[in-house]
Design an enzyme around this catalytic site. Structure first.
Site, mmCIF file in Angstrom:
data_model
loop_
_atom_site.group_PDB
_atom_site.id
_atom_site.type_symbol
_atom_site.label_atom_id
_atom_site.label_comp_id
_atom_site.label_asym_id
_atom_site.label_seq_id
_atom_site.Cartn_x
_atom_site.Cartn_y
_atom_site.Cartn_z
ATOM 1 N N ASN A 12 48.664 85.657 40.704
ATOM 2 C CA ASN A 12 48.336 84.249 40.501
ATOM 3 C C ASN A 12 47.437 83.861 41.667
ATOM 4 O O ASN A 12 47.911 83.746 42.803
ATOM 5 C CB ASN A 12 49.599 83.385 40.484
ATOM 6 C CG ASN A 12 49.296 81.915 40.313
ATOM 7 O OD1 ASN A 12 48.145 81.486 40.371
ATOM 8 N ND2 ASN A 12 50.320 81.115 40.104
ATOM 9 N N ALA A 14 46.350 81.195 42.667
ATOM 10 C CA ALA A 14 46.715 79.944 43.329
ATOM 11 C C ALA A 14 47.866 80.133 44.324
ATOM 12 O O ALA A 14 48.214 79.214 45.045
ATOM 13 C CB ALA A 14 47.111 78.900 42.282
ATOM 14 N N CYS A 15 48.429 81.332 44.373
ATOM 15 C CA CYS A 15 49.591 81.620 45.223
ATOM 16 C C CYS A 15 49.165 82.398 46.459
ATOM 17 O O CYS A 15 48.583 83.480 46.361
ATOM 18 C CB CYS A 15 50.606 82.430 44.417
ATOM 19 S SG CYS A 15 51.976 83.091 45.381
ATOM 20 N N GLY A 16 49.461 81.848 47.645
ATOM 21 C CA GLY A 16 49.098 82.510 48.895
ATOM 22 C C GLY A 16 49.757 83.870 49.055
ATOM 23 O O GLY A 16 49.133 84.814 49.538
ATOM 24 N N ARG A 19 47.823 86.227 46.913
ATOM 25 C CA ARG A 19 46.510 86.526 47.507
ATOM 26 C C ARG A 19 46.650 87.484 48.686
ATOM 27 O O ARG A 19 45.853 88.424 48.837
ATOM 28 C CB ARG A 19 45.806 85.239 47.956
ATOM 29 C CG ARG A 19 45.318 84.375 46.805
ATOM 30 C CD ARG A 19 44.409 83.247 47.289
ATOM 31 N NE ARG A 19 44.983 82.436 48.340
ATOM 32 C CZ ARG A 19 45.705 81.332 48.142
ATOM 33 N NH1 ARG A 19 45.955 80.910 46.919
ATOM 34 N NH2 ARG A 19 46.179 80.642 49.181
#
Length: 144
Positions: A12, A14-16, A19
């Site tokens: 995802n 949008a997820c740190g 990432r």
């Protein structure tokens, strides 16, 4: 870079944590297969298999933060694994992330550096998480 099929990440962007995990995979010189699981959700059988392969319970693999977990009453301890899986299929955001699949195993990589335990290649250089925490030193060694 190695072949993408050797490492897969349910990602995802949008997820740190997701990432950071992806960045550590790439820091090992691996070009993974990236599955944007919110756009292309895994099947019920794939989710159940990933949870089992990672050695987790279904409840441990369900995401609470930023999801409809509370609204759906999923904290009810009497709910069965089947009911929790049903909720994950109806709302893929409930599938915790990132799951990473390699020839060395499957992990729900929380914290992100747990991916290092299953990567089939060493880190190629230093790595710091988005928040600045150093995970890999200049010699490619894990900092604990």
């Amino acid at each position: 870079m190695t072949e993408p099929a050797f490492v897969t990440i349910w990602h995802n962007p949008a997820c740190g944590t997701s990432r950071n995990t992806l960045a550590m995979i790439r820091n090992a010189g691996i070009a993974p297969k990236i599955v944007h699981y919110l756009k292309t959700p895994p099947t019920r059988d794939e989710v159940a298999a990933a949870i089992a392969a990672a050695g987790l319970t279904v409840r441990a693999a369900i995401r609470q933060k930023g999801t409809p977990y509370a609204e759906l009453g999923l904290g009810d301890p009497t709910l069965s694994d089947e009911a929790l899986l049903d909720a994950m299929m109806a709302h893929p955001i409930l599938i915790n992330r990132p799951f990473v699949f390699t020839p060395l195993g499957v992990r729900l990589c929380r914290p992100s550096e747990s991916v290092l335990d299953i990567l089939p290649a060493p880190q190629k250089g230093p790595f710091a998480k988005e928040d600045g925490e150093i995970v890999i030193d200049a010699e490619g060694r894990r900092v604990r």
